[in-house]
Design an enzyme around this catalytic site. Structure first.
Site, mmCIF file in Angstrom:
data_model
loop_
_atom_site.group_PDB
_atom_site.id
_atom_site.type_symbol
_atom_site.label_atom_id
_atom_site.label_comp_id
_atom_site.label_asym_id
_atom_site.label_seq_id
_atom_site.Cartn_x
_atom_site.Cartn_y
_atom_site.Cartn_z
ATOM 1 C CB ILE A 121 -0.942 -0.009 1.225
ATOM 2 C CG1 ILE A 121 -2.112 0.954 1.021
ATOM 3 C CG2 ILE A 121 -0.187 0.277 2.522
ATOM 4 C CD1 ILE A 121 -3.242 0.759 2.019
ATOM 5 C CE LYS A 122 3.781 2.190 5.014
ATOM 6 N NZ LYS A 122 3.489 3.285 5.929
ATOM 7 C CG ASP A 123 3.786 0.613 -4.519
ATOM 8 O OD1 ASP A 123 4.792 0.559 -3.795
ATOM 9 O OD2 ASP A 123 3.497 -0.272 -5.350
#
Length: 451
Positions: free
Chosen positions: A42-44
């Protein structure tokens, strides 16, 4: 129609219903599976958003260096963006992070500096401090500081929240998310609460983090802080991305329970997720008494299990920490009345081997010469040879012996032993702490599994 670059694939990840683990819950539980992002986490989302904002504000210029302290996933998102946009990357991380995360960052061209975990945030050796120092020393470098950079939560306000609202057709009643930098839980909650203030937001924390105590009391109590092995969430300070007003409840999960749940998700739901996903769902299960029939719960599954293969998906790592109750070679040996390994020398006769098998009621005997194992004889192998040539009873063992039995660690799981014991290989050996060999056969494995 094609995409212009890999960054255009970020977002719009699937919402998948959980069916087996949550079957006893009264409600619908959906997983927002963000390992479908190109960087597998999700950090993208926030990595690209932080870079876009930094470019707009002139904080980093073409050809510059991205500096960030990361547990791995934010670094991966920034590294992908750096490849596309032409930046260099230097990441600091802690020595508790999985080797896979570090290797992946290096694979996409980043430099990674590993710093000690068990130091205060303001210690010069901490990964926070090292990142700040590098940003000061390197020309045209920018420290993104995901903890206090509000573009972090803005990314989730603009993408994660709207996606969940649309995918549930506005029916979501609960958001469950692990709490780390605060960007995901806060940004997503801010959007969802605007749509429906009644949506409950439950943040999942780990024992050893101070976030839960801060949420409940408003105090940062360093006595709450102690080492933990969970990765990607929990903090020893309160990042500025948090707005505790949009969070309704904090629940803490142990390292062990989060790891075990991640393994269950993989085996029972077919979703190969990371540590935070296991902890997220474990936290929900601990709160199941608060759920009602018509609730629609969305759990955030942050990243992919490939980053934890050497940790939570490794039986040895799990057993060393007391997380896994797995029967091992040691358990089999300790559960029987063993009087020492029976061996035979290569110059003994086949008849001698048969007598030993009768005397000790065994089927497999290692062949030993000068305290070295050089081969093996088995009842099945001897039977075939004696049946075809009765005179072979007077032959020496070295003329009929089979290859050595495999030698494994004394703590090898039974599942692994069963894969080594085959039609052509009837036993496995291991040394104990004293250096003495022990043997385990197919019969031993069957007996241990039946108990």
């Amino acid at each position: 129609m094609w995409l212009n670059n890999i960054l255009e694939t970020i977002g719009n990840t699937p919402l998948i219903k959980l069916n087996k683990i949550t079957r006893d819950l009264p409600c619908t539980v959906l997983a927002k599976v963000d390992y479908f992002n190109p960087g597998n986490s999700i950090k993208d989302r926030m990595a690209v958003k932080m870079l876009e904002v930094a470019e707009q504000e002139g904080k980093i210029k073409p050809g510059g260096t991205i500096i960030e302290c990361t547990s791995g996933n934010t670094g991966m998102g920034l590294a992908l963006a750096a490849v596309v946009k032409g930046y260099k990357c230097i990441f600091t991380t802690t020595d508790k992070q999985s080797k896979e995360k570090i290797d992946i960052l290096k694979a996409v061209g980043a430099e990674v500096i590993v710093c000690p975990t068990n130091v205060e945030p303001d210690d010069p050796k901490s990964y926070y401090s090292v990142a700040r120092r590098l940003a000061r020393e390197i020309p045209n470098a920018y420290h993104f500081n995901q903890y206090d950079n509000l573009a972090n939560r803005l990314a989730h306000y603009e993408t994660t929240g709207p996606e969940i609202w649309e995918q549930t057709e506005g029916k979501i009643t609960h958001l469950v998310c692990t709490a780390g930098t605060g960007g995901t839980v806060t940004g997503t909650a801010m959007y969802l609460k605007e749509k429906n203030p009644g949506i409950q937001v439950w943040a999942i924390d780990v024992y050893g983090s101070l976030l839960t105590k801060f949420f409940r009391t408003g105090e940062t109590d360093m006595n709450e802080v102690h080492p933990y092995v969970s990765e990607g969430f929990g903090e020893d300070f309160v990042p500025e991305n948090y707005d505790m007003k949009v969070i309704d409840y904090f629940e803490q999960v142990t390292d062990k329970d989060g790891a075990l749940m991640a393994r269950r998700i993989a085996r029972e739901e077919g979703l190969f997720c990371g540590y935070s996903a296991g902890s997220c769902l474990q936290g929900l299960m601990q709160l199941k008494s608060k759920l009602k029939k018509d609730d629609v719960v969305v759990c955030i599954f942050h990243d992919h299990g490939s980053r934890y293969v050497a940790k939570i998906y490794n039986d040895q790592w799990m057993m060393e920490r007391g997380f896994l109750d797995v029967k091992t070679f040691r358990d089999i040996v300790s559960g029987r009345n063993h009087k020492g390994l029976v061996t035979i020398t290569p110059d003994s006769t086949v008849a001698d081997a048969v007598e030993l098998m009768k005397k000790y009621d065994i089927e497999h005997i290692p062949v030993s010469q000068q305290e070295q194992l050089i081969g093996a004889v088995s009842e099945g192998g001897l039977f075939q040879k004696v049946f075809s040539n009765p005179e072979i009873k007077t032959a020496t063992v070295n003329t009929v012996m089979e290859p050595c039995f495999p030698v494994v660690s004394f703590d090898t799981p039974v599942e692994r032993l069963s894969s080594l014991i085959t039609k052509d290989n009837g036993a496995v050996l291991a040394k104990d702490e004293k250096g003495d060999f022990h043997i385990v056969t197919k019969y031993d494995v069957i007996q241990s599994l039946a108990k």
